[in-house]
Design a protein around this motif. Sequence first.
Motif, mmCIF file in Angstrom:
data_model
loop_
_atom_site.group_PDB
_atom_site.id
_atom_site.type_symbol
_atom_site.label_atom_id
_atom_site.label_comp_id
_atom_site.label_asym_id
_atom_site.label_seq_id
_atom_site.Cartn_x
_atom_site.Cartn_y
_atom_site.Cartn_z
ATOM 1 N N LEU A 85 45.045 53.497 43.656
ATOM 2 C CA LEU A 85 44.165 52.383 43.302
ATOM 3 C C LEU A 85 44.833 51.499 42.254
ATOM 4 O O LEU A 85 44.907 50.278 42.413
ATOM 5 C CB LEU A 85 42.822 52.898 42.776
ATOM 6 N N VAL A 86 45.309 52.118 41.179
ATOM 7 C CA VAL A 86 45.921 51.343 40.092
ATOM 8 C C VAL A 86 47.168 50.624 40.603
ATOM 9 O O VAL A 86 47.363 49.430 40.323
ATOM 10 C CB VAL A 86 46.234 52.250 38.887
ATOM 11 N N THR A 87 47.982 51.302 41.376
ATOM 12 C CA THR A 87 49.184 50.676 41.932
ATOM 13 C C THR A 87 48.835 49.477 42.808
ATOM 14 O O THR A 87 49.550 48.471 42.814
ATOM 15 C CB THR A 87 50.001 51.707 42.735
ATOM 16 N N GLY A 128 34.505 58.898 48.130
ATOM 17 C CA GLY A 128 35.013 59.339 46.837
ATOM 18 C C GLY A 128 36.263 58.605 46.405
ATOM 19 O O GLY A 128 36.786 58.835 45.310
ATOM 20 N N LYS A 129 36.750 57.699 47.233
ATOM 21 C CA LYS A 129 37.981 56.958 46.944
ATOM 22 C C LYS A 129 37.728 55.893 45.876
ATOM 23 O O LYS A 129 36.760 55.144 45.941
ATOM 24 C CB LYS A 129 38.489 56.296 48.226
ATOM 25 N N GLY A 130 38.646 55.803 44.899
ATOM 26 C CA GLY A 130 38.529 54.806 43.853
ATOM 27 C C GLY A 130 38.672 53.396 44.381
ATOM 28 O O GLY A 130 39.533 53.132 45.227
ATOM 29 N N VAL A 131 37.817 52.492 43.892
ATOM 30 C CA VAL A 131 37.858 51.088 44.319
ATOM 31 C C VAL A 131 37.971 50.128 43.139
ATOM 32 O O VAL A 131 38.212 48.937 43.335
ATOM 33 C CB VAL A 131 36.627 50.713 45.184
ATOM 34 N N GLY A 132 37.789 50.625 41.913
ATOM 35 C CA GLY A 132 37.831 49.744 40.755
ATOM 36 C C GLY A 132 37.576 50.490 39.463
ATOM 37 O O GLY A 132 37.640 51.726 39.406
ATOM 38 N N GLN A 133 37.278 49.733 38.427
ATOM 39 C CA GLN A 133 37.030 50.278 37.095
ATOM 40 C C GLN A 133 35.896 49.508 36.453
ATOM 41 O O GLN A 133 35.754 48.300 36.656
ATOM 42 C CB GLN A 133 38.303 50.157 36.249
ATOM 43 N N ILE A 134 35.075 50.204 35.661
ATOM 44 C CA ILE A 134 34.053 49.558 34.841
ATOM 45 C C ILE A 134 34.006 50.276 33.500
ATOM 46 O O ILE A 134 34.109 51.499 33.433
ATOM 47 C CB ILE A 134 32.662 49.537 35.524
ATOM 48 N N ALA A 161 39.470 46.292 43.073
ATOM 49 C CA ALA A 161 40.716 45.967 43.770
ATOM 50 C C ALA A 161 40.426 44.962 44.885
ATOM 51 O O ALA A 161 39.377 45.036 45.538
ATOM 52 C CB ALA A 161 41.335 47.232 44.349
ATOM 53 N N PRO A 162 41.323 44.003 45.104
ATOM 54 C CA PRO A 162 41.079 42.952 46.101
ATOM 55 C C PRO A 162 40.665 43.469 47.475
ATOM 56 O O PRO A 162 39.798 42.880 48.122
ATOM 57 C CB PRO A 162 42.416 42.205 46.166
ATOM 58 N N GLN A 163 41.248 44.564 47.913
ATOM 59 C CA GLN A 163 40.934 45.077 49.256
ATOM 60 C C GLN A 163 39.523 45.656 49.362
ATOM 61 O O GLN A 163 39.055 45.933 50.466
ATOM 62 C CB GLN A 163 41.985 46.112 49.705
ATOM 63 N N PHE A 164 38.824 45.794 48.230
ATOM 64 C CA PHE A 164 37.461 46.350 48.248
ATOM 65 C C PHE A 164 36.400 45.352 47.780
ATOM 66 O O PHE A 164 35.235 45.714 47.606
ATOM 67 C CB PHE A 164 37.395 47.607 47.378
ATOM 68 N N ARG A 165 36.785 44.115 47.565
ATOM 69 C CA ARG A 165 35.838 43.119 47.075
ATOM 70 C C ARG A 165 34.877 42.676 48.167
ATOM 71 O O ARG A 165 35.116 42.868 49.348
ATOM 72 C CB ARG A 165 36.599 41.912 46.519
#
Length: 192
Positions: A38-40, A90-96, A115-119
């Motif tokens: 996700l971070v990458t 359960g896959k990470g999509v972002g941060q808050i 992440a752009p692919q999950f917006r």
Amino acid sequence: MSLPADPGTMGRVLPMTMPRLHGSLVVLRAFESGDQDLVTSVVSDALIPLITTVPPDGDAEDVAAYIARQRGRLQEGAGYSFAIADATSGKGVGQIGLWTREAHLGRATMGYWVAPQFRRRGYARDALATVTTWASSFTVLHRLQLFVEPWNTGSWRAAEACGFEREGLLRGWELVGDRYKDMYVYSRLTSA
């Protein structure tokens, strides 16, 4: 950051352990080593590395250090840094984050990225609603606030959908890259 817990302070003291929060679309949890992909995936985003501590390259060591920093935010007194994960996979999509350095003044600041692919899937709105509900349960917090660039329509629409109100435009408020940028300030009172 908090007082010792006793029955008379319940609801007033922020917890010193990372909770796991469940929304409709998301689970908010501590960052895990499995969130490296996700971070990458966001290191080349035009904005995220400029306004966060996401490294500007995909170096595995830097990405691991970012995850370690997020895991240490609570112990260092900065607040709660949650990975936004899809509730089904359960896959990470972002941060808050709920940043609580000003909790003694009754306020906390929130910030988030997806992440752009999950917006455009409702993750930011659900994550913000989930953290807002949770944070509003602590009587020590009176005001929740966030800052959004005026062009970031998706972000300020998510804030408005969660009951945040735009208070105004802060000119030259945030250093983004090498330029100071204007920001809208949004707030929501926890009694609302």
